[in-house]
Design a protein around this motif. Sequence first.
Motif, PDB file in Angstrom:
ATOM      1  N   MET A  31      -4.476 -15.074   1.594  1.00 59.82           N
ATOM      2  CA  MET A  31      -4.372 -14.616  -0.200  1.00 59.82           C
ATOM      3  C   MET A  31      -4.811 -14.737  -0.549  1.00 59.82           C
ATOM      4  O   MET A  31      -4.968 -14.376  -1.982  1.00 59.82           O
ATOM      5  N   VAL A  90      -1.481 -12.214   6.202  1.00 56.74           N
ATOM      6  CA  VAL A  90      -1.319 -13.511   5.893  1.00 56.74           C
ATOM      7  C   VAL A  90       0.243 -14.091   7.121  1.00 56.74           C
ATOM      8  O   VAL A  90       0.326 -14.901   7.613  1.00 56.74           O
ATOM      9  N   LEU A 125      -5.649 -11.523  -1.936  1.00 52.73           N
ATOM     10  CA  LEU A 125      -4.297 -11.396  -2.544  1.00 52.73           C
ATOM     11  C   LEU A 125      -3.990 -11.338  -3.854  1.00 52.73           C
ATOM     12  O   LEU A 125      -3.662 -11.104  -4.901  1.00 52.73           O
ATOM     13  N   PHE A 126      -4.282 -12.867  -4.174  1.00 54.15           N
ATOM     14  CA  PHE A 126      -4.987 -13.171  -5.639  1.00 54.15           C
ATOM     15  C   PHE A 126      -5.488 -13.153  -6.587  1.00 54.15           C
ATOM     16  O   PHE A 126      -4.849 -12.320  -7.461  1.00 54.15           O
ATOM     17  N   MET A 142      -5.195 -22.488  -3.007  1.00 55.91           N
ATOM     18  CA  MET A 142      -5.977 -22.312  -2.308  1.00 55.91           C
ATOM     19  C   MET A 142      -6.386 -23.721  -1.725  1.00 55.91           C
ATOM     20  O   MET A 142      -6.189 -23.958  -0.516  1.00 55.91           O
ATOM     21  N   CYS A 184      -2.752  -7.476   2.727  1.00 62.64           N
ATOM     22  CA  CYS A 184      -3.076  -8.989   2.904  1.00 62.64           C
ATOM     23  C   CYS A 184      -1.704  -9.760   3.367  1.00 62.64           C
ATOM     24  O   CYS A 184      -2.190 -11.239   3.678  1.00 62.64           O
ATOM     25  N   ALA A 185      -0.685  -9.539   2.411  1.00 56.82           N
ATOM     26  CA  ALA A 185       0.437  -9.879   2.446  1.00 56.82           C
ATOM     27  C   ALA A 185       0.382  -9.778   3.572  1.00 56.82           C
ATOM     28  O   ALA A 185       1.391 -11.228   4.482  1.00 56.82           O
ATOM     29  N   TYR A 233      -3.889 -19.937  -8.905  1.00 53.34           N
ATOM     30  CA  TYR A 233      -3.881 -20.049  -7.964  1.00 53.34           C
ATOM     31  C   TYR A 233      -4.709 -19.910  -6.652  1.00 53.34           C
ATOM     32  O   TYR A 233      -4.411 -20.253  -5.789  1.00 53.34           O
ATOM     33  N   SER A 266      -4.599 -17.471   7.728  1.00 50.78           N
ATOM     34  CA  SER A 266      -3.207 -17.143   7.146  1.00 50.78           C
ATOM     35  C   SER A 266      -3.997 -17.499   5.668  1.00 50.78           C
ATOM     36  O   SER A 266      -3.261 -16.407   4.880  1.00 50.78           O
ATOM     37  N   ALA A 267      -3.871 -18.265   4.969  1.00 51.70           N
ATOM     38  CA  ALA A 267      -4.338 -19.088   3.782  1.00 51.70           C
ATOM     39  C   ALA A 267      -5.554 -18.218   3.238  1.00 51.70           C
ATOM     40  O   ALA A 267      -5.464 -18.117   2.339  1.00 51.70           O
TER      41      ALA A 267
END
Length: 169
Positions: A35, A22, A38-39, A67, A18-19, A62, A31-32
Amino acid sequence: MDILQFAFGYFAVVIVACALMVVISRNPVHSALFMLPLFFHVAGIFIMLNAEFVAALQVLVYAGAIMVLFLFVIMLIKSDVEKVRFHLNTMTALPLAVTVGGFIMSVVVRSAFTGAKGTSTVEAVQQAGNSQMIGQAMFSEFLMPFEVTSVILLVAMVGTIVLAKKKID
């Protein structure tokens, strides 16, 4: 292979994937949105570390608030970010990545995981409780950084409101 090792491997692979997405995605909204898993997976690692309170904060702050803030800013700016291409200079990026990675590894290797009175942090958390230890640390030795962070966030909110008001007028 233990189930905890398998779970950690799963969380680590998804976080790294995921990183990368992004960074690689050309569309800033995509891209957002990369995340978000990922969080959640970082929160899964916190749960594996018996830090349930931190995992809950990870999801609420987060995955929830940050987000929404990122997506709000992306929609507010509405620029042609998709047309901008980022060319990574390998000769610059590789030494920088090695230097940052080496610094992080040296900090991890040198850090002493001991709490007050020579007891390990794990033992101290198990005795007092996760939330109590975080509260004591945040409102005693980390009170000033906590307050500075809140002032910085307030300034960012006021700046966003001023920028949005100028676009509306």
